[in-house]
Design a protein around this motif. Sequence first.
Motif, short mmCIF file in Angstrom:
data_model
loop_
_atom_site.label_atom_id
_atom_site.label_comp_id
_atom_site.label_asym_id
_atom_site.label_seq_id
_atom_site.Cartn_x
_atom_site.Cartn_y
_atom_site.Cartn_z
N GLY A 55 -16.87 -12.55 0.56
CA GLY A 55 -16.71 -13.41 -0.61
C GLY A 55 -15.43 -13.11 -1.37
O GLY A 55 -14.76 -14.02 -1.87
N LEU A 56 -15.06 -11.83 -1.44
CA LEU A 56 -13.82 -11.45 -2.12
C LEU A 56 -12.60 -11.97 -1.38
O LEU A 56 -11.65 -12.48 -2.00
N VAL A 57 -12.62 -11.88 -0.04
CA VAL A 57 -11.50 -12.38 0.77
C VAL A 57 -11.33 -13.89 0.58
O VAL A 57 -10.22 -14.39 0.41
N VAL A 58 -12.44 -14.61 0.61
CA VAL A 58 -12.39 -16.06 0.42
C VAL A 58 -11.84 -16.40 -0.96
O VAL A 58 -11.01 -17.31 -1.11
N LYS A 59 -12.28 -15.66 -1.96
CA LYS A 59 -11.81 -15.91 -3.32
C LYS A 59 -10.30 -15.69 -3.43
O LYS A 59 -9.59 -16.48 -4.09
N VAL A 60 -9.80 -14.63 -2.82
CA VAL A 60 -8.36 -14.32 -2.87
C VAL A 60 -7.55 -15.41 -2.18
O VAL A 60 -6.54 -15.89 -2.70
#
Length: 211
Positions: free
Chosen positions: A202-207
């Motif tokens: 989820g963090l990678v997608v957000k970035v």
Amino acid sequence: RYVTATEMWLSIIYVIASYLGTQKSLRYKPKGVHRTNVAAPLSWSCERVNVKILFFTSFVIGFSHLGGIFFTFTNLLLHRLNQDVNFIGNINAFSQIFLVLGSVTCPVLHNFFSEKRILQSSSLSLFVSLFLLSYTYLLDNSSRIFLFSILHIASHFFLGILIVLLNPLVHKYSNKSDLKKNVSIQVALMILGGLLGSLFGGLVVKVFLHQ
């Protein structure tokens, strides 16, 4: 001199067999100046290393596939391919069914093949299915969704085999005093890996979405 050299090589063979855990199949045990008592801690240290590798494998399976990054990215990709909630839910449900089928199939395979052969073939099959899955994005929309779904479901079948196989391997390489603790750690690491994998995905997608 020749007898001494022969005893030396027999001792070396015995040490290698001890490392592989097959020393019981040998009909001798080196004695005298070529005894291997000083190498006795080797098998213990190797067992500790093998257990740690299994711990790491459990964590990687959870982090990457079982509820981890792969699970997060798969659902997001199906959503970007304009698939509705029902379709995504059905794909995830079938994946879990095939995960169970893989788990049930593992003991049956164990009657015909060794643990090593099952581990190698299921790992290779999982890798191939995931590798082919990554190239489905090059196809047209309808073929992409169909093949992606099939490979996604198939990967869970091989994953189920691996998960079940990890448990007897932990039993095999654990001392009796550490067995319960090691099994608990193995399961906990897999669950923790899935949690951290989902958060990281989820963090990678957000970035990347912000970029």
